[in-house]
Motif scaffolding. Structure first.
Motif, PDB file in Angstrom:
ATOM      1  N   ALA A  71      74.346  25.809 -21.263  1.00 15.60           N
ATOM      2  CA  ALA A  71      73.940  25.405 -19.916  1.00 15.60           C
ATOM      3  C   ALA A  71      74.974  24.499 -19.260  1.00 15.60           C
ATOM      4  O   ALA A  71      75.243  24.604 -18.054  1.00 15.60           O
ATOM      5  CB  ALA A  71      72.589  24.697 -19.978  1.00 15.60           C
ATOM      6  N   LEU A  72      75.580  23.619 -20.040  1.00 14.27           N
ATOM      7  CA  LEU A  72      76.518  22.640 -19.470  1.00 14.27           C
ATOM      8  C   LEU A  72      77.910  23.200 -19.267  1.00 14.27           C
ATOM      9  O   LEU A  72      78.584  22.861 -18.283  1.00 14.27           O
ATOM     10  CB  LEU A  72      76.598  21.414 -20.395  1.00 14.27           C
ATOM     11  CG  LEU A  72      75.336  20.563 -20.508  1.00 14.27           C
ATOM     12  CD1 LEU A  72      75.503  19.505 -21.581  1.00 14.27           C
ATOM     13  CD2 LEU A  72      75.005  19.924 -19.168  1.00 14.27           C
ATOM     14  N   PHE A  73      78.360  24.061 -20.178  1.00  8.60           N
ATOM     15  CA  PHE A  73      79.764  24.477 -20.156  1.00  8.60           C
ATOM     16  C   PHE A  73      79.966  25.980 -19.950  1.00  8.60           C
ATOM     17  O   PHE A  73      81.100  26.447 -19.919  1.00  8.60           O
ATOM     18  CB  PHE A  73      80.446  24.060 -21.475  1.00  8.60           C
ATOM     19  CG  PHE A  73      80.348  22.591 -21.753  1.00  8.60           C
ATOM     20  CD1 PHE A  73      81.109  21.674 -21.042  1.00  8.60           C
ATOM     21  CD2 PHE A  73      79.474  22.116 -22.723  1.00  8.60           C
ATOM     22  CE1 PHE A  73      81.005  20.314 -21.296  1.00  8.60           C
ATOM     23  CE2 PHE A  73      79.361  20.767 -22.989  1.00  8.60           C
ATOM     24  CZ  PHE A  73      80.126  19.846 -22.272  1.00  8.60           C
ATOM     25  N   GLY A  74      78.881  26.740 -19.833  1.00  5.54           N
ATOM     26  CA  GLY A  74      79.015  28.175 -19.637  1.00  5.54           C
ATOM     27  C   GLY A  74      79.068  28.908 -20.971  1.00  5.54           C
ATOM     28  O   GLY A  74      79.216  28.303 -22.035  1.00  5.54           O
ATOM     29  N   PRO A  75      78.972  30.236 -20.927  1.00  2.00           N
ATOM     30  CA  PRO A  75      78.883  30.996 -22.179  1.00  2.00           C
ATOM     31  C   PRO A  75      80.140  30.926 -23.034  1.00  2.00           C
ATOM     32  O   PRO A  75      80.046  30.875 -24.265  1.00  2.00           O
ATOM     33  CB  PRO A  75      78.615  32.431 -21.697  1.00  2.00           C
ATOM     34  CG  PRO A  75      79.106  32.466 -20.293  1.00  2.00           C
ATOM     35  CD  PRO A  75      78.877  31.099 -19.737  1.00  2.00           C
ATOM     36  N   TYR A 171      73.218  31.530 -28.607  1.00  2.00           N
ATOM     37  CA  TYR A 171      72.542  30.378 -27.996  1.00  2.00           C
ATOM     38  C   TYR A 171      73.255  29.920 -26.728  1.00  2.00           C
ATOM     39  O   TYR A 171      72.605  29.509 -25.755  1.00  2.00           O
ATOM     40  CB  TYR A 171      72.454  29.228 -29.001  1.00  2.00           C
ATOM     41  CG  TYR A 171      71.258  29.335 -29.915  1.00  2.00           C
ATOM     42  CD1 TYR A 171      69.980  29.036 -29.453  1.00  2.00           C
ATOM     43  CD2 TYR A 171      71.395  29.738 -31.235  1.00  2.00           C
ATOM     44  CE1 TYR A 171      68.870  29.139 -30.286  1.00  2.00           C
ATOM     45  CE2 TYR A 171      70.299  29.855 -32.072  1.00  2.00           C
ATOM     46  CZ  TYR A 171      69.041  29.550 -31.590  1.00  2.00           C
ATOM     47  OH  TYR A 171      67.948  29.664 -32.411  1.00  2.00           O
ATOM     48  N   ALA A 172      74.570  29.973 -26.710  1.00  2.62           N
ATOM     49  CA  ALA A 172      75.303  29.584 -25.503  1.00  2.62           C
ATOM     50  C   ALA A 172      74.981  30.528 -24.345  1.00  2.62           C
ATOM     51  O   ALA A 172      74.783  30.087 -23.201  1.00  2.62           O
ATOM     52  CB  ALA A 172      76.804  29.574 -25.780  1.00  2.62           C
ATOM     53  N   TRP A 173      74.926  31.833 -24.630  1.00  2.91           N
ATOM     54  CA  TRP A 173      74.570  32.798 -23.579  1.00  2.91           C
ATOM     55  C   TRP A 173      73.160  32.527 -23.057  1.00  2.91           C
ATOM     56  O   TRP A 173      72.913  32.562 -21.844  1.00  2.91           O
ATOM     57  CB  TRP A 173      74.653  34.219 -24.121  1.00  2.91           C
ATOM     58  CG  TRP A 173      76.031  34.787 -24.194  1.00  2.91           C
ATOM     59  CD1 TRP A 173      76.818  34.886 -25.295  1.00  2.91           C
ATOM     60  CD2 TRP A 173      76.808  35.324 -23.114  1.00  2.91           C
ATOM     61  NE1 TRP A 173      78.031  35.446 -24.972  1.00  2.91           N
ATOM     62  CE2 TRP A 173      78.056  35.734 -23.643  1.00  2.91           C
ATOM     63  CE3 TRP A 173      76.563  35.505 -21.753  1.00  2.91           C
ATOM     64  CZ2 TRP A 173      79.050  36.303 -22.863  1.00  2.91           C
ATOM     65  CZ3 TRP A 173      77.553  36.082 -20.964  1.00  2.91           C
ATOM     66  CH2 TRP A 173      78.781  36.471 -21.518  1.00  2.91           C
ATOM     67  N   LEU A 174      72.215  32.272 -23.949  1.00  7.10           N
ATOM     68  CA  LEU A 174      70.845  32.008 -23.518  1.00  7.10           C
ATOM     69  C   LEU A 174      70.752  30.712 -22.719  1.00  7.10           C
ATOM     70  O   LEU A 174      70.021  30.636 -21.718  1.00  7.10           O
ATOM     71  CB  LEU A 174      69.924  31.932 -24.737  1.00  7.10           C
ATOM     72  CG  LEU A 174      69.595  33.266 -25.412  1.00  7.10           C
ATOM     73  CD1 LEU A 174      68.795  33.032 -26.682  1.00  7.10           C
ATOM     74  CD2 LEU A 174      68.819  34.163 -24.463  1.00  7.10           C
ATOM     75  N   GLY A 175      71.463  29.677 -23.155  1.00  7.06           N
ATOM     76  CA  GLY A 175      71.452  28.428 -22.402  1.00  7.06           C
ATOM     77  C   GLY A 175      72.016  28.604 -21.011  1.00  7.06           C
ATOM     78  O   GLY A 175      71.479  28.076 -20.026  1.00  7.06           O
ATOM     79  N   ALA A 177      72.040  31.405 -19.344  1.00  9.35           N
ATOM     80  CA  ALA A 177      71.092  32.231 -18.598  1.00  9.35           C
ATOM     81  C   ALA A 177      69.956  31.378 -18.041  1.00  9.35           C
ATOM     82  O   ALA A 177      69.547  31.538 -16.885  1.00  9.35           O
ATOM     83  CB  ALA A 177      70.541  33.328 -19.495  1.00  9.35           C
ATOM     84  N   GLY A 178      69.439  30.462 -18.861  1.00  7.74           N
ATOM     85  CA  GLY A 178      68.371  29.595 -18.387  1.00  7.74           C
ATOM     86  C   GLY A 178      68.820  28.711 -17.241  1.00  7.74           C
ATOM     87  O   GLY A 178      68.081  28.509 -16.269  1.00  7.74           O
ATOM     88  N   ARG A 179      70.025  28.191 -17.345  1.00  7.42           N
ATOM     89  CA  ARG A 179      70.554  27.344 -16.266  1.00  7.42           C
ATOM     90  C   ARG A 179      70.733  28.148 -14.984  1.00  7.42           C
ATOM     91  O   ARG A 179      70.416  27.676 -13.883  1.00  7.42           O
ATOM     92  CB  ARG A 179      71.885  26.746 -16.711  1.00  7.42           C
ATOM     93  CG  ARG A 179      72.530  25.797 -15.698  1.00  7.42           C
ATOM     94  CD  ARG A 179      71.643  24.571 -15.507  1.00  7.42           C
ATOM     95  NE  ARG A 179      72.269  23.604 -14.631  1.00  7.42           N
ATOM     96  CZ  ARG A 179      73.065  22.618 -15.061  1.00  7.42           C
ATOM     97  NH1 ARG A 179      73.312  22.496 -16.355  1.00  7.42           N
ATOM     98  NH2 ARG A 179      73.578  21.767 -14.218  1.00  7.42           N
ATOM     99  N   SER A 180      71.199  29.380 -15.110  1.00  4.41           N
ATOM    100  CA  SER A 180      71.388  30.229 -13.937  1.00  4.41           C
ATOM    101  C   SER A 180      70.053  30.568 -13.290  1.00  4.41           C
ATOM    102  O   SER A 180      69.931  30.640 -12.064  1.00  4.41           O
ATOM    103  CB  SER A 180      72.119  31.518 -14.333  1.00  4.41           C
ATOM    104  OG  SER A 180      73.409  31.232 -14.832  1.00  4.41           O
ATOM    105  N   ALA A 181      69.035  30.797 -14.119  1.00 10.36           N
ATOM    106  CA  ALA A 181      67.714  31.114 -13.570  1.00 10.36           C
ATOM    107  C   ALA A 181      67.155  29.938 -12.782  1.00 10.36           C
ATOM    108  O   ALA A 181      66.579  30.113 -11.703  1.00 10.36           O
ATOM    109  CB  ALA A 181      66.769  31.500 -14.702  1.00 10.36           C
ATOM    110  N   LEU A 182      67.329  28.738 -13.306  1.00  5.72           N
ATOM    111  CA  LEU A 182      66.847  27.548 -12.592  1.00  5.72           C
ATOM    112  C   LEU A 182      67.584  27.346 -11.282  1.00  5.72           C
ATOM    113  O   LEU A 182      67.036  26.821 -10.309  1.00  5.72           O
ATOM    114  CB  LEU A 182      67.008  26.308 -13.473  1.00  5.72           C
ATOM    115  CG  LEU A 182      66.099  26.243 -14.704  1.00  5.72           C
ATOM    116  CD1 LEU A 182      66.444  25.021 -15.550  1.00  5.72           C
ATOM    117  CD2 LEU A 182      64.625  26.213 -14.286  1.00  5.72           C
ATOM    118  N   GLY A 196      72.352  37.392 -24.720  1.00 10.03           N
ATOM    119  CA  GLY A 196      71.987  36.433 -25.753  1.00 10.03           C
ATOM    120  C   GLY A 196      70.897  36.958 -26.671  1.00 10.03           C
ATOM    121  O   GLY A 196      70.959  36.799 -27.890  1.00 10.03           O
ATOM    122  N   LEU A 197      69.883  37.593 -26.080  1.00  7.13           N
ATOM    123  CA  LEU A 197      68.812  38.154 -26.896  1.00  7.13           C
ATOM    124  C   LEU A 197      69.325  39.274 -27.788  1.00  7.13           C
ATOM    125  O   LEU A 197      68.881  39.424 -28.935  1.00  7.13           O
ATOM    126  CB  LEU A 197      67.690  38.672 -25.993  1.00  7.13           C
ATOM    127  CG  LEU A 197      66.847  37.589 -25.290  1.00  7.13           C
ATOM    128  CD1 LEU A 197      65.891  38.236 -24.300  1.00  7.13           C
ATOM    129  CD2 LEU A 197      66.079  36.759 -26.313  1.00  7.13           C
TER     130      LEU A 197
END
Length: 342
Positions: A71-75, A171-175, A177-182, A196-197
Motif C-alpha cells: 500500500a505504501l510503496f506500490g507492488p 501480499y504487496a500486490w494485495l496491499g 490493490a486495497g489502497r487503490s480501491a480506497l 495477488g490472489l
C-alpha cells in the motif's frame, strides 16, 4: 558479565519487548505505519524495512507489514522493501536463537529429537526452502526453530530470501490493490487484487505439488557390469542371457558379438518389450556398440517389468578392447522363447 548472564538478559529483553508489542498489536495498522514512515521521505523505505524486521523478531504478524508495504510503496518497490525487511527479521531471529540456545540444544538433544535435527541439518537450504514455501510452521516460529540447528547462515539467508519472494509479492500486490480501491481506482484495484490472489492461490497449491514430487517413486536404474566380470559370469554354471541391441549388420560386423548373444535391435524392443520372452525372469545383460543404446533399452525393459537387467559398460568396444572372444554367426532371436499372447 559472563556469557550466560548476557544470554539471560537478551532473552528477558526480547520477552519483554514481545509482550509489549503483543499488547499494542491493535495499533499496528496501515494508518499507524503510514504515519510512522510517511514523513521520512527517502528514508521511509529503510525505516519500514527496519520496522518489518523488528516486528518479525517480536512475533508481530508479517501479513500486516506485507500488505502495508504494498500500500505504501506500490507492488514492485513494496515487494522489494518487504523482502528486505522480512529477510532481515528472519535472519536476526535465527541468530538470536542460535546465540541463546543452539549449544544447549545440541548438548541436550537425544533420541528422536536428535535424529530430527540431524535430518534437518543434512537437508540444509532445501529444508529452509520447504518450510518457507509450505508454511506448515508459522513464519516467526520457524525463524527461531531453525536457529537451533547447525544450518549454515549463508544457506539460511539465501534460501529464505528466494523462497519468500512469491508470497511477499502476493501480499504487496494485495496491499496495493486495497489502497487503490480506497482511492477510487476500481479498475486498477481489481487487476492488482486478482494478481495477488492468483499468487496466493499458487502458493496454496505448493504443498500438494511438493508432496507429489517427494513421494513420486524413483525411476528404476539398471546395474552395470564390466567386460571381464561378464566374461566370468558367462563361463559360470548359470550364465546370464546376453541381448545385443545393435542392428543385424553391426551384430555380424567387424566387432562381432559376444558368443551366445541374442540379437534384438533396440527399435524392436521399444516397439515390443515382450520380445525378450523368458529372459524377463533371468539375469539379462544388454550390449550395444558403446552403452548408449543398451541403456535406452534397459529403461524400456525396466518399465515393462524386467527386474534383473545389467548393462555392459563400454559395449562391444570395451569387450574387444579387453581382448575377449567374439562370435561372428548370428544367433536368431527365437533362441529366447517368446511369451504366448492371446
Amino acid at each position: 558479565m559472563t556469557a550466560a548472564v548476557s544470554r539471560w538478559m537478551l532473552a528477558a529483553a526480547l520477552a519483554t519487548a514481545g509482550v509489549v508489542a503483543f499488547s499494542l498489536r491493535d495499533q499496528f495498522d496501515l494508518p499507524a505505519l503510514e504515519a510512522a514512515v510517511g514523513g521520512l521521505g527517502a528514508w521511509g523505505a529503510l525505516a519500514f524495512a527496519a520496522l518489518f524486521a523488528t516486528g518479525t523478531v517480536l512475533f508481530l504478524p508479517g501479513s500486516i507489514f506485507g500488505l502495508a508495504g504494498g500500500a505504501l510503496f506500490g507492488p514492485f518497490w513494496g515487494t522489494a522493501v518487504n523482502l528486505a525487511g522480512g529477510t532481515l527479521g528472519a535472519t536476526l531471529a535465527f541468530l538470536v536463537a542460535r546465540h541463546l540456545a543452539a549449544d544447549w540444544v545440541a548438548r541436550r538433544a537425544g533420541g528422536r529429537l536428535k535424529q530430527v535435527i540431524e535430518g534437518v541439518e543434512a537437508e540444509g537450504w532445501r529444508f529452509v526452502a520447504l518450510v518457507r514455501l509450505v508454511p506448515a510452521v508459522p513464519f516467526n516460529i520457524a525463524n527461531y526453530a531453525l536457529g537451533l540447528t547447525r544450518i549454515p547462515l549463508g544457506q539460511y539467508v539465501l534460501a529464505t530470501a528466494i523462497s519468500m519472494l512469491p508470497g511477499t509479492a502476493a501480499y504487496a500486490w494485495l496491499g496495493h490493490a486495497g489502497r487503490s480501491a480506497l482511492a477510487g481506482g476500481d479498475e486498477a484495484a481489481i487487476r492488482y487484487g486478482l494478481l495477488g490472489l492468483a499468487a496466493l492461490a499458487a502458493i496454496a497449491l505448493l504443498p500438494r505439488l511438493i508432496r507429489r514430487v517427494l513421494t513420486r517413486p524413483a525411476a528404476a536404474v539398471p546395474e552395470w557390469t564390466e567386460p571381464a566380470a561378464l566374461a566370468e559370469a558367462i563361463a559360470g554354471s548359470d550364465p546370464p542371457t546376453v541381448i545385443d541391441v545393435r542392428s543385424p549388420d553391426e551384430f555380424t560386423g567387424p566387432l562381432g558379438h559376444i558368443p551366445g548373444a541374442i540379437n534384438l535391435p533396440v527399435d524392436a524392443l521399444v516397439a515390443d518389450p515382450g520380445l525378450t520372452g523368458a529372459a524377463r525372469d533371468r539375469p539379462t545383460v544388454l550390449v550395444c556398440l558403446t552403452d548408449r543404446r543398451s541403456s535406452r533399452a534397459a529403461a524400456i525393459l525396466l518399465g515393462a517389468g524386467h527386474q534383473r537387467l545389467t548393462v555392459l559398460r563400454g559395449g562391444m568396444k570395451g569387450w574387444n578392447a579387453a581382448g575377449l572372444p567374439v562370435g561372428g554367426t548370428t544367433v536368431p532371436a527365437e533362441a529366447t522363447p517368446r511369451e504366448k499372447r492371446a
